[in-house]
Scaffold this motif. Structure first.
Motif, PDB file in Angstrom:
ATOM      1  N   PHE A 180       0.825  -1.209   0.000  1.00  4.11           N
ATOM      2  CA  PHE A 180       0.000   0.000   0.000  1.00  4.11           C
ATOM      3  C   PHE A 180       0.861   1.261   0.000  1.00  4.11           C
ATOM      4  CE2 PHE A 180      -3.690  -2.584   1.046  1.00  4.11           C
ATOM      5  CZ  PHE A 180      -4.600  -1.988   0.195  1.00  4.11           C
ATOM      6  N   ILE A 181       2.027   1.214   0.669  1.00  2.00           N
ATOM      7  CA  ILE A 181       2.899   2.387   0.621  1.00  2.00           C
ATOM      8  C   ILE A 181       3.426   2.604  -0.792  1.00  2.00           C
ATOM      9  CG2 ILE A 181       5.043   3.359   1.512  1.00  2.00           C
ATOM     10  CD1 ILE A 181       4.473   2.122   4.116  1.00  2.00           C
ATOM     11  N   LEU A 182       3.736   1.484  -1.489  1.00  2.00           N
ATOM     12  CA  LEU A 182       4.190   1.603  -2.881  1.00  2.00           C
ATOM     13  C   LEU A 182       3.082   2.176  -3.751  1.00  2.00           C
ATOM     14  CD1 LEU A 182       6.359   1.032  -4.956  1.00  2.00           C
ATOM     15  CD2 LEU A 182       5.398  -1.208  -5.266  1.00  2.00           C
ATOM     16  N   VAL A 183       1.821   1.746  -3.505  1.00  2.00           N
ATOM     17  CA  VAL A 183       0.686   2.279  -4.262  1.00  2.00           C
ATOM     18  C   VAL A 183       0.579   3.788  -4.063  1.00  2.00           C
ATOM     19  CG1 VAL A 183      -1.825   2.365  -4.260  1.00  2.00           C
ATOM     20  CG2 VAL A 183      -0.678   0.199  -4.421  1.00  2.00           C
ATOM     21  N   ALA A 184       0.802   4.244  -2.820  1.00  2.00           N
ATOM     22  CA  ALA A 184       0.743   5.676  -2.556  1.00  2.00           C
ATOM     23  C   ALA A 184       1.806   6.406  -3.362  1.00  2.00           C
ATOM     24  CB  ALA A 184       0.935   5.935  -1.069  1.00  2.00           C
TER      25      ALA A 184
ATOM     26  N   LEU B 115      12.742  -9.459   2.319  1.00  2.00           N
ATOM     27  CA  LEU B 115      13.463  -8.888   1.169  1.00  2.00           C
ATOM     28  C   LEU B 115      12.483  -8.253   0.194  1.00  2.00           C
ATOM     29  CD1 LEU B 115      16.407  -8.780   0.415  1.00  2.00           C
ATOM     30  CD2 LEU B 115      16.015 -10.674  -1.130  1.00  2.00           C
ATOM     31  N   ILE B 116      11.365  -8.961  -0.091  1.00  2.00           N
ATOM     32  CA  ILE B 116      10.360  -8.395  -1.004  1.00  2.00           C
ATOM     33  C   ILE B 116       9.803  -7.104  -0.423  1.00  2.00           C
ATOM     34  CG2 ILE B 116       8.133  -8.808  -2.084  1.00  2.00           C
ATOM     35  CD1 ILE B 116       8.782 -11.742  -2.092  1.00  2.00           C
ATOM     36  N   SER B 117       9.558  -7.141   0.890  1.00  2.00           N
ATOM     37  CA  SER B 117       8.991  -5.968   1.540  1.00  2.00           C
ATOM     38  C   SER B 117       9.944  -4.774   1.450  1.00  2.00           C
ATOM     39  CB  SER B 117       8.698  -6.323   2.988  1.00  2.00           C
ATOM     40  OG  SER B 117       8.339  -5.218   3.692  1.00  2.00           O
TER      41      SER B 117
ATOM     42  N   LEU C 141      11.586   0.315  -1.048  1.00  2.00           N
ATOM     43  CA  LEU C 141      12.630   1.061  -1.762  1.00  2.00           C
ATOM     44  C   LEU C 141      12.069   1.679  -3.031  1.00  2.00           C
ATOM     45  CD1 LEU C 141      15.590   1.638  -1.394  1.00  2.00           C
ATOM     46  CD2 LEU C 141      16.076  -0.221  -2.940  1.00  2.00           C
ATOM     47  N   GLY C 142      11.201   0.924  -3.735  1.00  2.00           N
ATOM     48  CA  GLY C 142      10.543   1.493  -4.911  1.00  2.00           C
ATOM     49  C   GLY C 142       9.716   2.710  -4.547  1.00  2.00           C
ATOM     50  N   ALA C 143       9.003   2.625  -3.427  1.00  2.00           N
ATOM     51  CA  ALA C 143       8.199   3.761  -2.982  1.00  2.00           C
ATOM     52  C   ALA C 143       9.091   4.958  -2.689  1.00  2.00           C
ATOM     53  CB  ALA C 143       7.400   3.380  -1.734  1.00  2.00           C
ATOM     54  N   LEU C 144      10.258   4.693  -2.080  1.00  2.00           N
ATOM     55  CA  LEU C 144      11.178   5.793  -1.755  1.00  2.00           C
ATOM     56  C   LEU C 144      11.667   6.472  -3.022  1.00  2.00           C
ATOM     57  CD1 LEU C 144      12.539   7.097   0.647  1.00  2.00           C
ATOM     58  CD2 LEU C 144      14.417   5.546   0.361  1.00  2.00           C
ATOM     59  N   VAL C 145      12.007   5.655  -4.054  1.00  2.00           N
ATOM     60  CA  VAL C 145      12.515   6.229  -5.302  1.00  2.00           C
ATOM     61  C   VAL C 145      11.445   7.086  -5.979  1.00  2.00           C
ATOM     62  CG1 VAL C 145      13.280   5.643  -7.615  1.00  2.00           C
ATOM     63  CG2 VAL C 145      14.227   4.452  -5.670  1.00  2.00           C
TER      64      VAL C 145
ATOM     65  N   LEU D 234       5.261  11.557   2.647  1.00  2.00           N
ATOM     66  CA  LEU D 234       5.264  10.152   2.243  1.00  2.00           C
ATOM     67  C   LEU D 234       6.598   9.502   2.579  1.00  2.00           C
ATOM     68  CD1 LEU D 234       3.784   7.884   0.888  1.00  2.00           C
ATOM     69  CD2 LEU D 234       4.765   8.575  -1.234  1.00  2.00           C
ATOM     70  N   ILE D 235       7.708  10.267   2.414  1.00  2.00           N
ATOM     71  CA  ILE D 235       9.021   9.692   2.707  1.00  2.00           C
ATOM     72  C   ILE D 235       9.127   9.341   4.190  1.00  2.00           C
ATOM     73  CG2 ILE D 235      11.455  10.281   2.860  1.00  2.00           C
ATOM     74  CD1 ILE D 235      11.240  11.610   0.203  1.00  2.00           C
ATOM     75  N   ALA D 236       8.521  10.180   5.059  1.00  2.00           N
ATOM     76  CA  ALA D 236       8.525   9.850   6.484  1.00  2.00           C
ATOM     77  C   ALA D 236       7.818   8.519   6.725  1.00  2.00           C
ATOM     78  CB  ALA D 236       7.853  10.957   7.280  1.00  2.00           C
ATOM     79  N   SER D 237       6.669   8.301   6.041  1.00  2.00           N
ATOM     80  CA  SER D 237       5.964   7.020   6.190  1.00  2.00           C
ATOM     81  C   SER D 237       6.832   5.860   5.722  1.00  2.00           C
ATOM     82  CB  SER D 237       4.668   7.038   5.392  1.00  2.00           C
ATOM     83  OG  SER D 237       3.794   7.986   5.905  1.00  2.00           O
ATOM     84  N   VAL D 238       7.538   6.076   4.597  1.00  2.00           N
ATOM     85  CA  VAL D 238       8.380   5.001   4.066  1.00  2.00           C
ATOM     86  C   VAL D 238       9.481   4.652   5.057  1.00  2.00           C
ATOM     87  CG1 VAL D 238       9.954   4.385   2.227  1.00  2.00           C
ATOM     88  CG2 VAL D 238       7.891   5.573   1.685  1.00  2.00           C
ATOM     89  N   VAL D 239      10.073   5.690   5.680  1.00  2.00           N
ATOM     90  CA  VAL D 239      11.159   5.424   6.632  1.00  2.00           C
ATOM     91  C   VAL D 239      10.618   4.672   7.847  1.00  2.00           C
ATOM     92  CG1 VAL D 239      12.801   6.527   8.152  1.00  2.00           C
ATOM     93  CG2 VAL D 239      12.561   7.324   5.856  1.00  2.00           C
ATOM     94  N   MET D 240       9.404   5.030   8.277  1.00  2.00           N
ATOM     95  CA  MET D 240       8.800   4.274   9.377  1.00  2.00           C
ATOM     96  C   MET D 240       8.632   2.817   9.011  1.00  2.00           C
ATOM     97  SD  MET D 240       5.935   6.918  10.631  1.00  2.00           S
ATOM     98  CE  MET D 240       5.016   5.758  11.572  1.00  2.00           C
ATOM     99  N   GLY D 241       8.177   2.562   7.783  1.00  2.00           N
ATOM    100  CA  GLY D 241       8.036   1.172   7.337  1.00  2.00           C
ATOM    101  C   GLY D 241       9.374   0.452   7.331  1.00  2.00           C
ATOM    102  N   PHE D 242      10.441   1.153   6.873  1.00  2.00           N
ATOM    103  CA  PHE D 242      11.775   0.552   6.869  1.00  2.00           C
ATOM    104  C   PHE D 242      12.187   0.123   8.272  1.00  2.00           C
ATOM    105  CE2 PHE D 242      13.151   2.333   2.685  1.00  2.00           C
ATOM    106  CZ  PHE D 242      13.655   1.151   2.198  1.00  2.00           C
TER     107      PHE D 242
END
Lengths: 91, 91, 108
Positions: free
Chosen positions: A16-20, B11-13, B18-22, B43-51
């Motif tokens: 879902f994050i990738l979708v965003a 790894l998939i996650s 990483l795709g979302a970050l790019v 959105l980048i903050a959300s991605v970092v939280m997921g990481f």
């Protein structure tokens, strides 16, 4: 069985994050981008936090996860509101 | 390693995040207005939280669960601060 | 008192249902090549008066499929909403009023 549920939750959250992020690139104007940037990442974080809580499975972790979700769900609409307000002021 | 999540899933996650970050970084560089950039930062903050959350599962340390609480607060304050600054500058 | 607790529980279930529906809806729209978005601004007349009710309402509107609450007028009579999938005026307005009625039963 637990492992399957946790893996599914973590993968769905990342998805879902990738979708965003894809929506942020594909939508044509700012307000549509805000739609994609507000709902989907909060839901993704919700799923990942649920998965990680189930993985560690201690009371403190559940409390912290609850705090994260409350913060995110109270602040994501407010952030969208602040961004749209500052945009409207310009024209 | 009996009850840990298999490395493939994590790894998939990581790849999805990483795709979302790019993609978010692309919007951050290109965004026509400053408000698009703020949305991308959110959105980048959300991605970092997921990481951080997925990484805490990978190394099996529940201490890392504190970091997303802080990031969720700081990203909200950052978004509102920049929006308020823009509003006062323009209006 | 019991009635209000019952309404609260049904509202939470409704909120979660809307949340999941919204996310799958927007994910489907983003991932399919043809984007059928039709963005438009709408103004909703408010019947809620309490602070908590307004907070819940704008929060829920931001999380439901295709609407994002933007701004509230200074006299608290109108809420400005950005709608992403506009169909018809009456249909959208009926949906918004329905949600507002649900919240009014909880907060009074």
């Amino acid at each position: 069985m637990d492992k399957i549920i946790i893996s599914g939750l973590i993968l769905a959250g990342s998805f879902f994050i990738l979708v965003a992020a894809i929506g942020l690139v594909r939508f044509p104007d700012l307000f549509s981008r805000l739609h994609a940037g507000t709902k989907a990442p909060s839901f993704g974080i919700l799923l990942i936090v649920l998965g990680v809580c189930l993985y560690f499975n201690t009371p403190v972790i559940y409390l912290k996860g609850f705090f994260i979700l409350i913060f995110i769900y109270l602040t994501a609409p407010l952030a969208a509101h602040a961004i749209s307000r500052s945009f409207k002021q310009k024209d | 390693m009996e009850d840990s999540i298999s490395g493939i899933v994590l790894l998939i996650s990581f790849s999805l995040l990483l795709g979302a970050l790019v993609l978010a970084f692309y919007r951050l560089l290109k965004g026509p207005s400053i408000n698009d950039r703020i949305t991308a930062m959110d959105l980048i903050a959300s991605v970092v939280m997921g990481f951080v959350l997925v990484y805490s599962v990978l190394i099996n340390q529940s201490v890392y669960f504190d970091i997303p609480v802080i990031i969720s607060l700081i990203s909200f304050f950052g978004t509102v601060a920049v929006s308020t600054y823009l509003k006062h500058k323009n209006g | 008192m019991m009635k209000r607790a019952y309404y609260l529980v049904t509202f939470i279930v409704f909120y979660l249902y809307k949340l999941i529906e919204a996310n799958f809806y927007i994910a489907w729209d983003i991932l399919t090549p043809k984007m059928n978005s039709h963005p438009v601004f709408m103004e909703i007349p408010l019947t809620l008066t309490t602070n908590l009710g307004l907070l819940l309402y704008s929060n829920l509107l931001s999380m439901t499929p295709g609407s994002l609450s933007m701004d509230i007028s200074p006299d608290r009579k109108k809420l400005k909403v950005h709608v992403l999938y506009f169909t018809t005026e009456e249909e959208m307005m009926r949906e918004f009023m329905n949600i507002q009625q649900k919240i009014k039963r909880i907060t009074g």
